[in-house]
Write a protein that holds these residues in place. Sequence first.
Motif, PDB file in Angstrom:
ATOM      1  N   SER A   8     -14.811  -7.133  -2.728  1.00  0.00           N
ATOM      2  CA  SER A   8     -14.036  -5.984  -3.193  1.00  0.00           C
ATOM      3  C   SER A   8     -13.933  -4.883  -2.142  1.00  0.00           C
ATOM      4  O   SER A   8     -13.279  -3.887  -2.354  1.00  0.00           O
ATOM      5  CB  SER A   8     -14.642  -5.420  -4.470  1.00  0.00           C
ATOM      6  OG  SER A   8     -15.906  -4.869  -4.198  1.00  0.00           O
ATOM      7  N   ASN A  10     -12.531  -5.029   1.003  1.00  0.00           N
ATOM      8  CA  ASN A  10     -11.261  -4.997   1.715  1.00  0.00           C
ATOM      9  C   ASN A  10     -10.275  -5.949   1.041  1.00  0.00           C
ATOM     10  O   ASN A  10     -10.009  -7.012   1.541  1.00  0.00           O
ATOM     11  CB  ASN A  10     -11.479  -5.383   3.181  1.00  0.00           C
ATOM     12  CG  ASN A  10     -10.219  -5.254   3.984  1.00  0.00           C
ATOM     13  OD1 ASN A  10      -9.270  -4.615   3.557  1.00  0.00           O
ATOM     14  ND2 ASN A  10     -10.179  -5.878   5.135  1.00  0.00           N
ATOM     15  N   GLU A  11      -9.756  -5.555  -0.112  1.00  0.00           N
ATOM     16  CA  GLU A  11      -8.896  -6.436  -0.887  1.00  0.00           C
ATOM     17  C   GLU A  11      -7.415  -6.208  -0.651  1.00  0.00           C
ATOM     18  O   GLU A  11      -6.610  -6.929  -1.194  1.00  0.00           O
ATOM     19  CB  GLU A  11      -9.198  -6.274  -2.377  1.00  0.00           C
ATOM     20  CG  GLU A  11     -10.570  -6.748  -2.751  1.00  0.00           C
ATOM     21  CD  GLU A  11     -10.860  -6.542  -4.212  1.00  0.00           C
ATOM     22  OE1 GLU A  11     -10.037  -5.912  -4.896  1.00  0.00           O
ATOM     23  OE2 GLU A  11     -11.896  -7.001  -4.661  1.00  0.00           O
ATOM     24  N   LYS A  12      -7.043  -5.218   0.097  1.00  0.00           N
ATOM     25  CA  LYS A  12      -5.622  -4.917   0.295  1.00  0.00           C
ATOM     26  C   LYS A  12      -5.222  -5.174   1.731  1.00  0.00           C
ATOM     27  O   LYS A  12      -5.943  -4.858   2.653  1.00  0.00           O
ATOM     28  CB  LYS A  12      -5.344  -3.475  -0.084  1.00  0.00           C
ATOM     29  CG  LYS A  12      -5.697  -3.220  -1.531  1.00  0.00           C
ATOM     30  CD  LYS A  12      -5.020  -2.010  -2.049  1.00  0.00           C
ATOM     31  CE  LYS A  12      -5.531  -1.816  -3.455  1.00  0.00           C
ATOM     32  NZ  LYS A  12      -4.555  -1.485  -4.398  1.00  0.00           N
ATOM     33  N   SER A  13      -4.056  -5.739   1.867  1.00  0.00           N
ATOM     34  CA  SER A  13      -3.528  -6.013   3.195  1.00  0.00           C
ATOM     35  C   SER A  13      -2.330  -5.114   3.448  1.00  0.00           C
ATOM     36  O   SER A  13      -1.560  -4.811   2.537  1.00  0.00           O
ATOM     37  CB  SER A  13      -3.096  -7.471   3.296  1.00  0.00           C
ATOM     38  OG  SER A  13      -2.476  -7.709   4.531  1.00  0.00           O
ATOM     39  N   LYS A  14      -2.161  -4.717   4.673  1.00  0.00           N
ATOM     40  CA  LYS A  14      -0.989  -3.934   5.062  1.00  0.00           C
ATOM     41  C   LYS A  14       0.156  -4.840   5.477  1.00  0.00           C
ATOM     42  O   LYS A  14       1.242  -4.375   5.769  1.00  0.00           O
ATOM     43  CB  LYS A  14      -1.349  -2.982   6.191  1.00  0.00           C
ATOM     44  CG  LYS A  14      -2.335  -1.914   5.758  1.00  0.00           C
ATOM     45  CD  LYS A  14      -2.670  -0.975   6.879  1.00  0.00           C
ATOM     46  CE  LYS A  14      -3.682   0.042   6.391  1.00  0.00           C
ATOM     47  NZ  LYS A  14      -4.080   0.951   7.451  1.00  0.00           N
ATOM     48  N   SER A  19      -1.966 -11.090   0.410  1.00  0.00           N
ATOM     49  CA  SER A  19      -2.726 -10.389  -0.621  1.00  0.00           C
ATOM     50  C   SER A  19      -4.053 -11.099  -0.853  1.00  0.00           C
ATOM     51  O   SER A  19      -4.213 -12.271  -0.516  1.00  0.00           O
ATOM     52  CB  SER A  19      -1.925 -10.320  -1.924  1.00  0.00           C
ATOM     53  OG  SER A  19      -1.644 -11.625  -2.391  1.00  0.00           O
ATOM     54  N   TRP A  20      -4.998 -10.377  -1.426  1.00  0.00           N
ATOM     55  CA  TRP A  20      -6.311 -10.926  -1.712  1.00  0.00           C
ATOM     56  C   TRP A  20      -6.272 -11.647  -3.055  1.00  0.00           C
ATOM     57  O   TRP A  20      -5.820 -11.095  -4.054  1.00  0.00           O
ATOM     58  CB  TRP A  20      -7.348  -9.808  -1.748  1.00  0.00           C
ATOM     59  CG  TRP A  20      -8.733 -10.286  -2.018  1.00  0.00           C
ATOM     60  CD1 TRP A  20      -9.438 -10.105  -3.164  1.00  0.00           C
ATOM     61  CD2 TRP A  20      -9.586 -11.015  -1.136  1.00  0.00           C
ATOM     62  NE1 TRP A  20     -10.677 -10.681  -3.043  1.00  0.00           N
ATOM     63  CE2 TRP A  20     -10.793 -11.242  -1.802  1.00  0.00           C
ATOM     64  CE3 TRP A  20      -9.440 -11.492   0.168  1.00  0.00           C
ATOM     65  CZ2 TRP A  20     -11.849 -11.937  -1.225  1.00  0.00           C
ATOM     66  CZ3 TRP A  20     -10.488 -12.181   0.745  1.00  0.00           C
ATOM     67  CH2 TRP A  20     -11.674 -12.391   0.056  1.00  0.00           C
ATOM     68  N   LYS A  22      -8.388 -12.752  -5.893  1.00  0.00           N
ATOM     69  CA  LYS A  22      -9.710 -12.372  -6.381  1.00  0.00           C
ATOM     70  C   LYS A  22     -10.564 -13.572  -6.787  1.00  0.00           C
ATOM     71  O   LYS A  22     -11.744 -13.638  -6.451  1.00  0.00           O
ATOM     72  CB  LYS A  22      -9.551 -11.419  -7.557  1.00  0.00           C
ATOM     73  CG  LYS A  22     -10.843 -10.854  -8.078  1.00  0.00           C
ATOM     74  CD  LYS A  22     -10.575  -9.860  -9.183  1.00  0.00           C
ATOM     75  CE  LYS A  22     -11.854  -9.266  -9.719  1.00  0.00           C
ATOM     76  NZ  LYS A  22     -11.586  -8.268 -10.749  1.00  0.00           N
ATOM     77  N   TRP A  27      -7.596 -14.963   1.260  1.00  0.00           N
ATOM     78  CA  TRP A  27      -6.309 -14.304   1.462  1.00  0.00           C
ATOM     79  C   TRP A  27      -5.193 -15.284   1.146  1.00  0.00           C
ATOM     80  O   TRP A  27      -5.211 -16.412   1.599  1.00  0.00           O
ATOM     81  CB  TRP A  27      -6.177 -13.804   2.897  1.00  0.00           C
ATOM     82  CG  TRP A  27      -7.130 -12.691   3.176  1.00  0.00           C
ATOM     83  CD1 TRP A  27      -8.338 -12.782   3.793  1.00  0.00           C
ATOM     84  CD2 TRP A  27      -6.964 -11.317   2.815  1.00  0.00           C
ATOM     85  NE1 TRP A  27      -8.933 -11.543   3.840  1.00  0.00           N
ATOM     86  CE2 TRP A  27      -8.110 -10.633   3.250  1.00  0.00           C
ATOM     87  CE3 TRP A  27      -5.958 -10.607   2.161  1.00  0.00           C
ATOM     88  CZ2 TRP A  27      -8.280  -9.261   3.062  1.00  0.00           C
ATOM     89  CZ3 TRP A  27      -6.131  -9.242   1.983  1.00  0.00           C
ATOM     90  CH2 TRP A  27      -7.267  -8.585   2.416  1.00  0.00           C
ATOM     91  N   GLU A  46      -7.776 -12.689   6.860  1.00  0.00           N
ATOM     92  CA  GLU A  46      -6.494 -12.008   6.677  1.00  0.00           C
ATOM     93  C   GLU A  46      -5.542 -12.291   7.840  1.00  0.00           C
ATOM     94  O   GLU A  46      -4.350 -12.494   7.638  1.00  0.00           O
ATOM     95  CB  GLU A  46      -6.732 -10.516   6.533  1.00  0.00           C
ATOM     96  CG  GLU A  46      -5.461  -9.719   6.315  1.00  0.00           C
ATOM     97  CD  GLU A  46      -5.723  -8.229   6.242  1.00  0.00           C
ATOM     98  OE1 GLU A  46      -4.812  -7.515   5.810  1.00  0.00           O
ATOM     99  OE2 GLU A  46      -6.820  -7.775   6.612  1.00  0.00           O
TER     100      GLU A  46
END
Length: 87
Positions: A8, A10-14, A19-20, A22, A27, A46
């Motif tokens: 939890s 680093n669950e977000k990608s730019k 996307s993560w 869960k 990824w 990622e």
Amino acid sequence: LRRLSLSSVNEKSKVKGVSWHKHREMWQARVRLGGKLRSLGYFPEEAAAAAAVAAAREADRQGTLEEHLAERPERVCRAVTEFPELR
């Protein structure tokens, strides 16, 4: 207090299309090309998922998307089997 697991943090990608996931704790790479949402697989890192999205977009620009996607399962399976603890 809320517990934080490693997944939890680093669950977000730019990166658009990454996307993560869960439940798999990996990824996920997806891209919409030609009006279709294409799943490119799950990756332990990622950067690998972002590279898969970039490669699919480049293959689409070159008109070789179908050939690229036909090769994809081997690459994704190899990435997942190299890190069995992340399944």
